[in-house]
Design a protein around this motif. Structure first.
Motif, PDB file in Angstrom:
ATOM      1  N   ALA A 239       0.834  -1.199   0.000  1.00 22.92           N
ATOM      2  CA  ALA A 239       0.000   0.000   0.000  1.00 22.92           C
ATOM      3  C   ALA A 239       0.870   1.251   0.000  1.00 22.92           C
ATOM      4  N   LEU A 240       1.951   1.236   0.781  1.00 24.70           N
ATOM      5  CA  LEU A 240       2.832   2.405   0.827  1.00 24.70           C
ATOM      6  C   LEU A 240       3.422   2.693  -0.554  1.00 24.70           C
ATOM      7  N   ALA A 241       3.654   1.628  -1.317  1.00 28.33           N
ATOM      8  CA  ALA A 241       4.223   1.814  -2.647  1.00 28.33           C
ATOM      9  C   ALA A 241       3.277   2.593  -3.555  1.00 28.33           C
ATOM     10  N   GLU A 242       1.989   2.625  -3.215  1.00 22.76           N
ATOM     11  CA  GLU A 242       1.028   3.364  -4.026  1.00 22.76           C
ATOM     12  C   GLU A 242       1.000   4.849  -3.674  1.00 22.76           C
ATOM     13  N   GLY A 243       1.762   5.242  -2.682  1.00 26.41           N
ATOM     14  CA  GLY A 243       1.768   6.643  -2.277  1.00 26.41           C
ATOM     15  C   GLY A 243       1.212   6.813  -0.877  1.00 26.41           C
ATOM     16  N   ASP A 244       1.730   7.818  -0.167  1.00 32.09           N
ATOM     17  CA  ASP A 244       1.323   8.027   1.223  1.00 32.09           C
ATOM     18  C   ASP A 244      -0.180   8.229   1.364  1.00 32.09           C
ATOM     19  N   GLU A 245      -0.726   9.087   0.515  1.00 27.40           N
ATOM     20  CA  GLU A 245      -2.160   9.398   0.609  1.00 27.40           C
ATOM     21  C   GLU A 245      -3.003   8.163   0.392  1.00 27.40           C
ATOM     22  N   THR A 246      -2.677   7.458  -0.687  1.00 28.37           N
ATOM     23  CA  THR A 246      -3.442   6.251  -1.003  1.00 28.37           C
ATOM     24  C   THR A 246      -3.321   5.238   0.129  1.00 28.37           C
ATOM     25  N   ALA A 247      -2.103   5.065   0.631  1.00 23.30           N
ATOM     26  CA  ALA A 247      -1.915   4.116   1.727  1.00 23.30           C
ATOM     27  C   ALA A 247      -2.792   4.488   2.913  1.00 23.30           C
ATOM     28  N   LYS A 248      -2.801   5.766   3.233  1.00 15.48           N
ATOM     29  CA  LYS A 248      -3.611   6.219   4.368  1.00 15.48           C
ATOM     30  C   LYS A 248      -5.085   5.958   4.109  1.00 15.48           C
ATOM     31  N   SER A 249      -5.523   6.251   2.890  1.00 11.87           N
ATOM     32  CA  SER A 249      -6.941   6.060   2.592  1.00 11.87           C
ATOM     33  C   SER A 249      -7.294   4.575   2.533  1.00 11.87           C
ATOM     34  N   LEU A 250      -6.293   3.716   2.411  1.00 13.30           N
ATOM     35  CA  LEU A 250      -6.552   2.276   2.462  1.00 13.30           C
ATOM     36  C   LEU A 250      -6.434   1.736   3.880  1.00 13.30           C
ATOM     37  N   GLY A 251      -6.238   2.626   4.843  1.00 15.56           N
ATOM     38  CA  GLY A 251      -6.258   2.202   6.233  1.00 15.56           C
ATOM     39  C   GLY A 251      -4.900   1.915   6.844  1.00 15.56           C
TER      40      GLY A 251
END
Lengths: 353, 262
Positions: A239-251
């Motif tokens: 998830a982190l590899a997808e970007g900080d924001e995306t990772a956060k929005s994925l929980g």
């Protein structure tokens, strides 16, 4: 059927990953079989294997006289076996540390080397060798190298904490530290006597000459403790590899997991290179090679790149011990000679495709 | 009860106030457009709604206080589609969409996870390149992959940051029509930050107009997009025409009393 889109391909990908890992285990096993027979003592191949068995089951194995004479058991168990296993564990650990750092920082150049952790360890070793100052008397060089490496990791973390936990911040902080520690090391070399300087230089080459059973045990304990943790959190890395924001929005708790991953990777790196000196190259290249072959799902990328690292380091050490008869080339140099052309080849081929 | 109710939301980056006292609500099946000039706080608002940022004020999701919900709970209800600037991660499209299952995944990938991914892919019409690498897609394909990921997430509220800004004309209307269809057919609620007023007018049920972090107006596109509003928000003289019941904004020239003075 409508709901089958991509599922077959995904199943194939999963299969390919399992095959790759299985193949690596086989290669590694074969390499171990070769590695234990290599050495300046010139034991026959069969004697080497018999010596291993004799060490494991002293009662069951009848040693022929020539092996008692040549002290085959002592040579294989006292010199070769722990070195071979150490190469495996160190290669595995360094590669995994690099994989995790590249994943967390989303930067293909991130590795224990480029983040200043390796040069901090060199600096710590130099302080011990040249100034004789350090923290663990008796194990001055090792203790210092470990401590400085963890210090560098802590400093990177601290700077990132102050400035916001971005991957760019961490990389810049790491690069700054790398130059700082290199400068300090150079300064110490400038001050030191020529014998001491030579000792420092040799330390920095990186080698497995100082391996021993207790050291192997210590490194293994750390690697075995950390790797399951990393595997368990592999989805967070994805998830982190997808970007900080995306990772956060994925929980994913982004700051906390970034800090945890960096700490784990730094710890593994530090505990290995404090014994071996800087073998920096594996942490950079093993993850790349693995990613090119099986993609970037960290559930399989972590173990597979660990195995690639183990194969590279053990293979390099075998060559390092045999390529010039009677001399042992430091394995840190050998890994670079071996790995970089292979890496460039893969890289160029991929660009064409 | 509305799906999302925002009351008195404010947010500051360190000492800079970005959002002030923002309030609005959103029903299921509704597409809400957030429009406003550059720097008016659209992106920040979306990030606050997904609690990527922690705002002051009261945000209720299905009546529950958002600030009391865990990250995973939020991730199961709200999906966030960031502005697609750079390339995606170098994994396959299937794996990118699979990331949407992260709030539900155990370590291994279940049959249900895979089924949801396949469904999302087929709904977006991108099943054909499930095994292609996500970092080698065009802008339109990339946007579809990101929306598919949001759908695989099984969220009831989609937040999209300028979903059309990187797209050509056809892709723009296709993506907006798709969002509208998801709202109409699946009763998803959608909040999209949009620059293109005419696109917003055509596809959104309602529009929130932001300027300097405050809500200047809220309502149906036909009541909100007026010449006066264009002057007040953008400092632009504009003619607003009516195209089959949908307002159509034609900007004419900068207003004499430009925005800088305000």
């Amino acid at each position: 059927m409508m709901t089958d889109f991509g599922r077959q391909e995904y199943a194939r990908l999963t299969e390919k990953r399992a095959l790759f890992i299985a193949a690596l285990i086989l290669i590694l096993a074969a390499l171990v079989g070769v590695a234990v027979t290599l050495g300046s003592a010139n034991l026959p191949v069969a004697d080497s294997y018999l010596a291993i068995l004799a060490g494991l089951f002293p009662e069951a194995v009848d040693l022929p006289d020539r092996m008692v004479e040549s002290n085959a058991v002592g040579i294989v168990w006292g010199w070769r076996l722990h070195r071979v296993l150490f190469a495996i564990v160190a290669g595995f650990g360094l590669a995994i540390a690099g994989t995790v750092m590249q994943g967390v920082l989303r930067n293909p150049l991130a590795s224990p080397f480029t983040l200043g952790i390796a040069s901090a360890a060199s600096c710590g070793a130099s302080v011990a060798i040249i100034l004789g100052a350090g923290f663990l008397s008796g194990y001055l060089v090792i203790g210092n190298a470990f401590l400085f490496a963890m210090l560098a990791a802590g400093a990177i973390y601290g700077m990132a904490r102050l400035k916001g936990m971005g991957s760019e911040t961490m990389i810049l902080a790491g690069i700054a530290l790398m130059y700082l520690f290199s400068a300090v090391t150079s300064f110490l070399q400038y001050l030191g006597t020529s014998e001491k300087v030579q000792e420092v230089v040799f330390w920095m080459f990186g080698s497995l000459d100082k391996s021993s059973w207790p050291k192997l045990g210590l490194v293994t304990v750390v690697v075995v403790a950390v790797v399951p943790l990393l595997l368990w959190r592999a989805w967070d890395l994805n998830a982190l590899a997808e970007g900080d924001e995306t990772a956060k929005s994925l929980g994913v708790p982004v700051e906390r997991s970034m800090a945890g991953f960096m700490l784990a990777a730094s710890l593994v790196t530090a505990v290995i290179i404090c014994f071996t000196g800087t073998i920096g190259f594996i942490g950079l290249v093993a993850p790349h090679i693995t990613r090119m072959v099986i993609g970037a799902d960290h559930r399989t990328l972590i173990p597979a790149s660990g195995l690639v690292g183990a194969v590279i380091l053990l293979g390099a050490d075998c060559l390092a011990r045999t390529v010039i008869p009677g001399a042992i080339i430091p394995v840190g140099i050998m890994t670079a000679f071996l790995g970089i052309p292979f890496f460039v080849y893969l890289f160029m081929r991929r660009r064409d495709a | 009860m509305p799906l999302l109710r925002v009351q008195g939301l404010s947010f500051s980056y360190r000492d800079r106030r970005v959002l002030t006292d923002v309030s609005f609500s959103l029903e299921r099946g509704e597409v809400l457009g957030v429009v406003g000039p550059n720097g008016s706080g659209k992106t920040t608002l979306l990030r606050c709604l997904d609690r990527i940022l922690d705002p002051e004020g009261d945000v209720r999701l299905d009546g529950r206080d958002l600030s009391a919900m865990s990250r995973t709970e939020i991730a199961r209800t709200i999906a966030y589609v960031p502005q697609s600037g750079g390339a995606l991660n170098p994994v396959t499209v299937f794996e990118t969409v699979l990331m949407g299952r992260r709030p539900y995944l155990r370590w291994s990938v279940s049959e249900e996870d895979k089924r949801k991914v396949s469904e999302a892919l087929s709904l977006l019409g991108i099943g054909g390149f499930a095994s292609r690498r996500a970092d080698r897609l065009s802008g339109g394909e990339r946007q579809r992959v990101l929306i598919a990921r949001a759908l695989a997430q099984d969220a009831r509220l989609l937040l999209l940051d300028e979903p059309t800004s990187a797209l050509d004309l056809r892709n723009q209307i296709e993506v907006m029509a798709l969002l509208r269809r998801l709202a109409d057919e699946r009763r998803l609620a959608v909040v999209a930050a949009i620059h293109d007023l005419n696109l917003a007018a055509r596809y959104c049920h309602r529009i929130v107009m932001l300027k300097e972090g405050r809500v200047l107006g809220e309502g149906a596109p036909s009541s909100l997009l007026t010449g006066e509003m264009m002057r007040a928000v953008y400092g632009v003289e504009a003619a607003v025409k009516d195209e089959m019941g949908v307002p159509y904004v034609v900007p004419l020239r900068p207003s004499d009393d430009g925005v800088e003075v305000v």
